[in-house]
Write a protein that holds these residues in place. Structure first.
Motif, PDB file in Angstrom:
ATOM      1  N   ALA A  26       0.758  -1.156  -0.078  1.00  0.00           N
ATOM      2  CA  ALA A  26      -0.172  -0.165   0.417  1.00  0.00           C
ATOM      3  C   ALA A  26       1.240   1.374   0.074  1.00  0.00           C
ATOM      4  N   PHE A  27       0.657   1.847  -0.645  1.00  0.00           N
ATOM      5  CA  PHE A  27       1.521   3.175  -1.200  1.00  0.00           C
ATOM      6  C   PHE A  27       1.347   4.914  -1.072  1.00  0.00           C
ATOM      7  N   SER A  28       0.007   5.349  -1.536  1.00  0.00           N
ATOM      8  CA  SER A  28       0.289   6.260  -1.700  1.00  0.00           C
ATOM      9  C   SER A  28      -0.093   7.514  -0.455  1.00  0.00           C
ATOM     10  N   THR A  29      -0.962   6.757   0.181  1.00  0.00           N
ATOM     11  CA  THR A  29      -1.099   7.668   1.328  1.00  0.00           C
ATOM     12  C   THR A  29       0.717   7.711   2.248  1.00  0.00           C
ATOM     13  N   TYR A  30       1.537   7.344   1.779  1.00  0.00           N
ATOM     14  CA  TYR A  30       2.568   6.863   3.079  1.00  0.00           C
ATOM     15  C   TYR A  30       3.632   8.381   2.687  1.00  0.00           C
ATOM     16  N   VAL A  31       4.319   9.262   3.437  1.00  0.00           N
ATOM     17  CA  VAL A  31       5.511   9.345   3.209  1.00  0.00           C
ATOM     18  C   VAL A  31       6.402   8.479   2.904  1.00  0.00           C
ATOM     19  N   MET A  32       7.170   8.331   2.230  1.00  0.00           N
ATOM     20  CA  MET A  32       8.351   6.718   2.338  1.00  0.00           C
ATOM     21  C   MET A  32       9.711   7.722   1.895  1.00  0.00           C
ATOM     22  N   GLY A  33      10.720   7.032   2.349  1.00  0.00           N
ATOM     23  CA  GLY A  33      12.398   7.327   2.608  1.00  0.00           C
ATOM     24  C   GLY A  33      13.185   6.442   3.154  1.00  0.00           C
ATOM     25  N   TRP A  34      14.309   6.766   2.205  1.00  0.00           N
ATOM     26  CA  TRP A  34      15.553   5.913   1.805  1.00  0.00           C
ATOM     27  C   TRP A  34      16.499   6.062   3.176  1.00  0.00           C
ATOM     28  N   PHE A  35      16.799   5.159   4.081  1.00  0.00           N
ATOM     29  CA  PHE A  35      17.780   5.219   4.871  1.00  0.00           C
ATOM     30  C   PHE A  35      18.877   3.683   4.842  1.00  0.00           C
ATOM     31  N   ARG A  36      19.819   4.209   5.314  1.00  0.00           N
ATOM     32  CA  ARG A  36      21.117   3.254   5.495  1.00  0.00           C
ATOM     33  C   ARG A  36      21.672   2.640   6.557  1.00  0.00           C
ATOM     34  N   GLY A  40      28.840  -1.055  11.415  1.00  0.00           N
ATOM     35  CA  GLY A  40      29.224  -0.544  13.216  1.00  0.00           C
ATOM     36  C   GLY A  40      28.848   1.044  12.923  1.00  0.00           C
ATOM     37  N   LYS A  41      27.935   1.810  12.260  1.00  0.00           N
ATOM     38  CA  LYS A  41      27.525   2.807  12.185  1.00  0.00           C
ATOM     39  C   LYS A  41      25.172   2.418  12.547  1.00  0.00           C
ATOM     40  N   GLU A  42      25.085   3.969  12.814  1.00  0.00           N
ATOM     41  CA  GLU A  42      23.818   4.004  12.934  1.00  0.00           C
ATOM     42  C   GLU A  42      23.194   4.260  11.364  1.00  0.00           C
ATOM     43  N   ARG A  43      21.889   3.621  11.360  1.00  0.00           N
ATOM     44  CA  ARG A  43      21.409   3.815  10.621  1.00  0.00           C
ATOM     45  C   ARG A  43      21.002   5.419  10.007  1.00  0.00           C
ATOM     46  N   ASP A  88      29.538   5.620  -0.127  1.00  0.00           N
ATOM     47  CA  ASP A  88      28.070   4.789   0.299  1.00  0.00           C
ATOM     48  C   ASP A  88      27.394   3.374   0.206  1.00  0.00           C
ATOM     49  N   THR A  89      29.023   3.026   1.091  1.00  0.00           N
ATOM     50  CA  THR A  89      28.151   1.255   0.995  1.00  0.00           C
ATOM     51  C   THR A  89      27.686   1.071   2.323  1.00  0.00           C
ATOM     52  N   ALA A  90      26.793   1.111   2.097  1.00  0.00           N
ATOM     53  CA  ALA A  90      25.562   0.387   3.369  1.00  0.00           C
ATOM     54  C   ALA A  90      24.270  -0.495   2.604  1.00  0.00           C
ATOM     55  N   VAL A  91      23.317  -1.393   3.797  1.00  0.00           N
ATOM     56  CA  VAL A  91      22.324  -1.395   3.092  1.00  0.00           C
ATOM     57  C   VAL A  91      21.774  -0.738   3.506  1.00  0.00           C
ATOM     58  N   TYR A  92      20.617  -0.731   2.834  1.00  0.00           N
ATOM     59  CA  TYR A  92      19.550   0.176   1.626  1.00  0.00           C
ATOM     60  C   TYR A  92      18.336  -0.219   1.903  1.00  0.00           C
ATOM     61  N   TYR A  93      17.585   1.159   2.740  1.00  0.00           N
ATOM     62  CA  TYR A  93      16.421   0.259   3.540  1.00  0.00           C
ATOM     63  C   TYR A  93      15.249   1.508   3.018  1.00  0.00           C
ATOM     64  N   CYS A  94      13.832   0.513   1.946  1.00  0.00           N
ATOM     65  CA  CYS A  94      12.992   1.996   2.471  1.00  0.00           C
ATOM     66  C   CYS A  94      12.090   1.582   3.985  1.00  0.00           C
ATOM     67  N   ALA A  95      11.459   2.972   3.806  1.00  0.00           N
ATOM     68  CA  ALA A  95      10.489   3.409   5.241  1.00  0.00           C
ATOM     69  C   ALA A  95       9.451   3.979   4.598  1.00  0.00           C
ATOM     70  N   ALA A  96       8.607   4.047   5.088  1.00  0.00           N
ATOM     71  CA  ALA A  96       6.909   3.958   4.850  1.00  0.00           C
ATOM     72  C   ALA A  96       6.727   5.041   6.636  1.00  0.00           C
ATOM     73  N   ASP A  97       5.798   6.089   6.292  1.00  0.00           N
ATOM     74  CA  ASP A  97       5.570   7.182   7.517  1.00  0.00           C
ATOM     75  C   ASP A  97       4.469   7.022   7.912  1.00  0.00           C
ATOM     76  N   ARG A  98       3.119   6.608   8.019  1.00  0.00           N
ATOM     77  CA  ARG A  98       1.362   7.322   8.221  1.00  0.00           C
ATOM     78  C   ARG A  98       1.012   8.115   8.740  1.00  0.00           C
ATOM     79  N   HIS A 108      14.035   6.085  13.623  1.00  0.00           N
ATOM     80  CA  HIS A 108      12.699   6.080  14.812  1.00  0.00           C
ATOM     81  C   HIS A 108      11.452   6.375  13.966  1.00  0.00           C
ATOM     82  N   GLU A 109      10.696   7.390  13.405  1.00  0.00           N
ATOM     83  CA  GLU A 109       9.271   7.921  13.165  1.00  0.00           C
ATOM     84  C   GLU A 109       8.897   7.450  12.235  1.00  0.00           C
ATOM     85  N   TYR A 110       9.726   6.419  11.246  1.00  0.00           N
ATOM     86  CA  TYR A 110       9.499   5.630  10.482  1.00  0.00           C
ATOM     87  C   TYR A 110       8.165   4.057  11.070  1.00  0.00           C
TER      88      TYR A 110
END
Length: 123
Positions: A26-36, A40-43, A88-98, A108-110
Motif C-alpha cells: 500500500a503506498f499513496s497515503t504514506y510519506v516514503m524515505g530511504w535510509f542506509r 558499525g554505524k547507526e542507520r 556509500d557502501t551500506a544496507v539500504y532500507y526503504c521506510a513508510a511513515d503513516r 524511529h518515526e517511520y
C-alpha cells in the motif's frame, strides 16, 4: 500494515550508478524515505519524498548524486544513485511513515521497513 520489499542493490565500482526499487503493498497515503546503515554505524537518513512526489529532500552527503522518485500507480519508490563512492557502501532500507502532515528524516518515526538491500562500492 504495509509490506515493503527493496531490490536493485549490488557490487559496483566507484563512479558507477545503481537504481534501487521499493515495492509496497500500500503506498499513496504514506510519506516514503530511504535510509542506509553501514557496518558499525547507526542507520542514517538518505532521502524522503512526499505522498504526491512533489517534494523531496536529501542528506547533504548524497545531494546532487541521488534522486528519489515514486510511482503511486505502481506502488513503487525508486532511488537513482549516480557517481557512487565507497562511502556509500551500506544496507539500504526503504521506510513508510503513516503520520499525516509529518515529513521526517528521523528513522524511529517511520513505522514500516523493508528488509534492506546491500550496496557495495569498490574503489
Amino acid at each position: 500494515q504495509v509490506q515493503l520489499v527493496e531490490s536493485g542493490g549490488g557490487l559496483v565500482q566507484a563512479g558507477d550508478s545503481l537504481r534501487l526499487s521499493c515495492a509496497a503493498s500500500a503506498f499513496s497515503t504514506y510519506v516514503m524515505g530511504w535510509f542506509r546503515q553501514a557496518p558499525g554505524k547507526e542507520r542514517e537518513f538518505v532521502a524522503i519524498i512526499s505522498r504526491s512526489g512533489g517534494w523531496t529532500y536529501y542528506a547533504d552527503s548524497v545531494k546532487g548524486r541521488f534522486a528519489i522518485s515514486r510511482d503511486n500507480a505502481k506502488n513503487t519508490m525508486y532511488l537513482q544513485m549516480n557517481s557512487l563512492k565507497p562511502e556509500d557502501t551500506a544496507v539500504y532500507y526503504c521506510a513508510a511513515d503513516r503520520v499525516l502532515g509529518r515529513l521526517s528524516t528521523v528513522a524511529h518515526e517511520y513505522e514500516y521497513w523493508g528488509q534492506g538491500t546491500q550496496v557495495t562500492v569498490s574503489s
